[in-house]
Design an enzyme around this catalytic site. Structure first.
Site, PDB file in Angstrom:
ATOM      1  N   SER A  22       4.535  24.089  15.021  1.00 40.69           N
ATOM      2  CA  SER A  22       3.301  24.064  14.242  1.00 40.69           C
ATOM      3  C   SER A  22       2.348  23.033  14.827  1.00 40.69           C
ATOM      4  O   SER A  22       2.492  22.643  16.005  1.00 40.69           O
ATOM      5  CB  SER A  22       3.600  23.771  12.764  1.00 40.69           C
ATOM      6  OG  SER A  22       2.459  24.031  11.967  1.00 40.69           O
ATOM      7  N   ASN A  23       1.381  22.604  14.044  1.00 45.23           N
ATOM      8  CA  ASN A  23       0.440  21.573  14.457  1.00 45.23           C
ATOM      9  C   ASN A  23       0.020  20.819  13.192  1.00 45.23           C
ATOM     10  O   ASN A  23       0.401  21.196  12.084  1.00 45.23           O
ATOM     11  CB  ASN A  23      -0.762  22.197  15.182  1.00 45.23           C
ATOM     12  CG  ASN A  23      -1.487  23.180  14.293  1.00 45.23           C
ATOM     13  OD1 ASN A  23      -2.139  22.797  13.330  1.00 45.23           O
ATOM     14  ND2 ASN A  23      -1.348  24.465  14.586  1.00 45.23           N
ATOM     15  N   ALA A  24      -0.771  19.763  13.378  1.00 50.16           N
ATOM     16  CA  ALA A  24      -1.026  18.846  12.256  1.00 50.16           C
ATOM     17  C   ALA A  24      -2.211  19.241  11.390  1.00 50.16           C
ATOM     18  O   ALA A  24      -2.675  18.437  10.582  1.00 50.16           O
ATOM     19  CB  ALA A  24      -1.221  17.428  12.797  1.00 50.16           C
TER      20      ALA A  24
END
Lengths: 214, 214
Positions: A22-24
């Site tokens: 995923s990413n932030a």
């Protein structure tokens, strides 16, 4: 009054039942754009990946986990809308296989083959009618302006917002907004809550009130 | 009064400046255990990965991103503490290399080699003095009780809490607590805020007030 689709937040691509790529992305910019659009009297539909923030209660929110799910929801809802703001950060790689059980440590490395996921804004951009508009967001570490303009072209967007990479860790953001001819309409910096309002003002002026899109 | 170290939340292992491997740990159980320990009059030090929740203001909180950073902080702080509650869900794989620029889509799959990260609770467990105690948490999809007991043994823990896999998506949890001889001390189910209190009561009774660890 326009009906506006906003994609927001990250997506997740699971490797096994516990671990994912995923990413932030926090959904904060999506939330702030939704609030500005609602404030201006528009209808807002949000398709969001997993986030902890709460969207404005006046927005209709559909939650998804993966990029494919976000695309499926977007393809269903976009034909009902005047335009789309693609501020989500969908995971653009997914493991070739998702293990059905949690992968146990063995002391050895594991190899993962990552496939590209479909591009949501590019898909909507390729299908939009002459009366519909699309706003893309780009986040690039190298050649950011050049890549943002390439994305505008390949994704068939009408405005492109170039985020600074520092944005994803923070409540602050720093953006440049380009029109479809590549002109910089604005350079903005500040808390995401305020930037959402300012970016939405540009969308309102250049797209929602533009006779080409009405 | 004891000084208690709590590891909490997920860690992230970045593939490039934007994308990472992680899991859905929210820090809620860590927060709830910290609140219960503070309520009982103990000093709490939390080492947390990136989370959106807010820990009790009375706790000293050190934020980290990667598993190596969490281990480094834990090795520094554990010698100052009477015991550790390892409720964090550290990422146990990391990419062999982290790209310095955002990986651009090319239309082709990419291959990722994932290496195991060091085990934080096992490292602390191997270094603890006879007066220090360690509580581990396990989350397993296959053979959960067997694997939880194997983890107790290999990580040299004094209590092991076995989480249900459904816990990571939710505010609810369902756990079994084992002592170091493999006896089930309790089967608990409910909101994470309440379970934290109940699990902490067991830690208080079996470890903090146990003369072997004082």
């Amino acid at each position: 009054m326009a009906r506006i689709l906003i994609t927001s937040g990250p997506t997740r691509q699971y490797i096994d039942p516990v671990r994912f790529l995923s990413n932030a992305s926090s959904g904060r910019m999506g939330c702030s754009l939704a609030a500005a659009a609602i404030q201006a009297g528009h209808d807002v539909i949000i398709i969001s990946g997993p986030v902890e923030i709460e969207y404005p209660p006046q927005a209709q929110v559909e939650y998804v986990v993966t990029t494919d799910e976000m695309l499926q929801a977007a393809e269903k809802l976009f034909p009902l809308c005047h335009g789309v703001i693609g501020v989500a950060a969908p995971c653009d790689y997914k493991p070739q296989h998702t293990a059905t059980s949690k992968i146990s440590k063995t002391g050895h490395p594991i190899s993962l083959l990552l496939m590209e996921t479909p591009d949501i804004i590019a898909t909507l951009g390729s299908k939009k009618t002459p009366r519909q508009w699309a706003v893309g967001f780009a986040l690039e570490t190298d050649d950011p302006r050049f890549r943002a303009l390439r994305k505008m072209e390949t994704k068939n967007c009408d405005l492109m917002v170039l985020n600074s990479p520092s944005a994803i860790y923070s409540h602050q953001n720093e953006v440049e907004v380009f029109n479809s001819r590549g002109k910089i309409l604005a350079q903005l910096r500040g808390p995401k809550t305020e930037l959402g309002q300012q970016i939405f003002n540009l969308i309102e002026k250049h797209l929602i009130r533009n006779p080409d899109f009405q």
